[in-house]
Design a protein around this motif. Structure first.
Motif, mmCIF file in Angstrom:
data_model
loop_
_atom_site.group_PDB
_atom_site.id
_atom_site.type_symbol
_atom_site.label_atom_id
_atom_site.label_comp_id
_atom_site.label_asym_id
_atom_site.label_seq_id
_atom_site.Cartn_x
_atom_site.Cartn_y
_atom_site.Cartn_z
ATOM 1 N N ASP A 19 0.841 -1.193 0.000
ATOM 2 C CA ASP A 19 0.000 0.000 0.000
ATOM 3 C C ASP A 19 0.881 1.249 0.000
ATOM 4 O O ASP A 19 1.966 1.238 0.575
ATOM 5 C CB ASP A 19 -0.861 -0.006 1.264
ATOM 6 C CG ASP A 19 -2.015 0.982 1.229
ATOM 7 O OD1 ASP A 19 -2.005 1.910 0.393
ATOM 8 O OD2 ASP A 19 -2.930 0.814 2.039
ATOM 9 N N THR A 20 0.399 2.325 -0.621
ATOM 10 C CA THR A 20 1.153 3.583 -0.614
ATOM 11 C C THR A 20 0.919 4.390 0.658
ATOM 12 O O THR A 20 1.663 5.332 0.928
ATOM 13 C CB THR A 20 0.789 4.463 -1.832
ATOM 14 O OG1 THR A 20 -0.603 4.748 -1.793
ATOM 15 C CG2 THR A 20 1.166 3.782 -3.132
ATOM 16 N N ALA A 21 -0.088 4.027 1.448
ATOM 17 C CA ALA A 21 -0.362 4.753 2.708
ATOM 18 C C ALA A 21 0.869 4.692 3.603
ATOM 19 O O ALA A 21 1.502 3.649 3.754
ATOM 20 C CB ALA A 21 -1.568 4.152 3.413
ATOM 21 N N GLY A 22 1.211 5.841 4.174
ATOM 22 C CA GLY A 22 2.367 5.901 5.055
ATOM 23 C C GLY A 22 3.691 6.060 4.321
ATOM 24 O O GLY A 22 4.741 6.044 4.943
ATOM 25 N N THR A 23 3.629 6.215 2.999
ATOM 26 C CA THR A 23 4.846 6.479 2.227
ATOM 27 C C THR A 23 4.767 7.902 1.671
ATOM 28 O O THR A 23 3.710 8.522 1.697
ATOM 29 C CB THR A 23 5.012 5.497 1.046
ATOM 30 O OG1 THR A 23 4.046 5.809 0.029
ATOM 31 C CG2 THR A 23 4.865 4.043 1.484
ATOM 32 N N SER A 24 5.859 8.369 1.151
ATOM 33 C CA SER A 24 5.893 9.689 0.513
ATOM 34 C C SER A 24 5.919 9.555 -1.006
ATOM 35 O O SER A 24 6.423 10.449 -1.693
ATOM 36 C CB SER A 24 7.122 10.466 1.000
ATOM 37 O OG SER A 24 7.067 10.658 2.390
ATOM 38 N N LEU A 25 5.386 8.478 -1.533
ATOM 39 C CA LEU A 25 5.440 8.239 -2.971
ATOM 40 C C LEU A 25 4.833 9.391 -3.768
ATOM 41 O O LEU A 25 5.400 9.834 -4.762
ATOM 42 C CB LEU A 25 4.747 6.921 -3.333
ATOM 43 C CG LEU A 25 4.857 6.520 -4.798
ATOM 44 C CD1 LEU A 25 6.308 6.262 -5.196
ATOM 45 C CD2 LEU A 25 4.003 5.301 -5.091
ATOM 46 N N ALA A 26 3.689 9.914 -3.322
ATOM 47 C CA ALA A 26 3.025 10.995 -4.063
ATOM 48 C C ALA A 26 3.852 12.281 -4.077
ATOM 49 O O ALA A 26 3.609 13.153 -4.900
ATOM 50 C CB ALA A 26 1.645 11.259 -3.478
ATOM 51 N N GLY A 31 0.951 11.439 -12.165
ATOM 52 C CA GLY A 31 0.511 10.937 -13.460
ATOM 53 C C GLY A 31 0.571 9.430 -13.554
ATOM 54 O O GLY A 31 0.249 8.705 -12.618
ATOM 55 N N GLU A 32 1.023 8.961 -14.702
ATOM 56 C CA GLU A 32 1.081 7.528 -14.991
ATOM 57 C C GLU A 32 1.997 6.782 -14.015
ATOM 58 O O GLU A 32 1.702 5.647 -13.635
ATOM 59 C CB GLU A 32 1.553 7.318 -16.434
ATOM 60 C CG GLU A 32 1.553 5.884 -16.889
ATOM 61 C CD GLU A 32 0.175 5.247 -16.942
ATOM 62 O OE1 GLU A 32 0.089 4.016 -16.758
ATOM 63 O OE2 GLU A 32 -0.827 5.958 -17.166
ATOM 64 N N ALA A 33 3.086 7.394 -13.603
ATOM 65 C CA ALA A 33 4.005 6.721 -12.672
ATOM 66 C C ALA A 33 3.309 6.398 -11.353
ATOM 67 O O ALA A 33 3.480 5.312 -10.806
ATOM 68 C CB ALA A 33 5.241 7.583 -12.421
ATOM 69 N N LEU A 34 2.507 7.327 -10.857
ATOM 70 C CA LEU A 34 1.797 7.102 -9.598
ATOM 71 C C LEU A 34 0.617 6.164 -9.799
ATOM 72 O O LEU A 34 0.446 5.200 -9.039
ATOM 73 C CB LEU A 34 1.328 8.432 -9.008
ATOM 74 C CG LEU A 34 0.613 8.362 -7.662
ATOM 75 C CD1 LEU A 34 1.478 7.709 -6.596
ATOM 76 C CD2 LEU A 34 0.188 9.766 -7.217
ATOM 77 N N SER A 35 -0.189 6.395 -10.816
ATOM 78 C CA SER A 35 -1.388 5.569 -10.996
ATOM 79 C C SER A 35 -1.041 4.122 -11.346
ATOM 80 O O SER A 35 -1.706 3.199 -10.873
ATOM 81 C CB SER A 35 -2.321 6.175 -12.051
ATOM 82 O OG SER A 35 -1.724 6.190 -13.313
#
Length: 130
Positions: A19-26, A31-35
């Motif tokens: 899961d991306t929750a708790g990360t700083s990925l955003a 865009g496409e990299a995140l989605s």
């Protein structure tokens, strides 16, 4: 480019927990990299798969256009997934991977500068070894 390394650090954290929750990925991806990462994580979650370790990479800035309205950069990476293992969350057993799977492969990356922050907007793995 530091942003690309940070993008992978945060992405490896997300894949490790599913899961991306708790990360700083955003903060580093859009865009496409995140989605596509979010879609991939959903798919892996339904299969009960997470990862251990992280890939390494050798990145080269291919082109840089700082003067555009939205500054952009194109990068090329040799992504090495030798130490990035997919496992079943419950059992800890490794996911069987195809024998023909490339372990080290070329990846093309597009980045844009949004305000003061560079963001990875597209990551395209290529089916060729590096």
């Amino acid at each position: 480019m530091d942003t690309y390394a940070l993008f992978w650090d945060e992405q490896a954290k997300a894949y490790a927990k599913g899961d991306t929750a708790g990360t700083s990925l955003a903060q580093y991806a859009a865009g496409e990299a995140l989605s596509s990462t979010q879609d991939d994580l959903k798919d892996l979650h339904t299969k009960g798969i997470v990862t251990t370790g992280a890939p390494t990479h050798t990145t080269t800035v291919f082109s840089l256009e700082p003067g555009k309205k939205v500054p952009s950069a194109k990068l090329t990476d040799c992504l090495d997934s030798t130490n990035w293992k997919f496992i079943y969350r419950k059992s800890g057993k490794p996911v069987e991977m195809p024998q023909s799977r490339l372990i080290r492969y070329v990846t093309k990356i597009n980045a844009e500068k949004w305000g003061k922050q560079w963001k990875i907007v597209d990551v395209t793995p290529e089916q060729r070894a590096c």
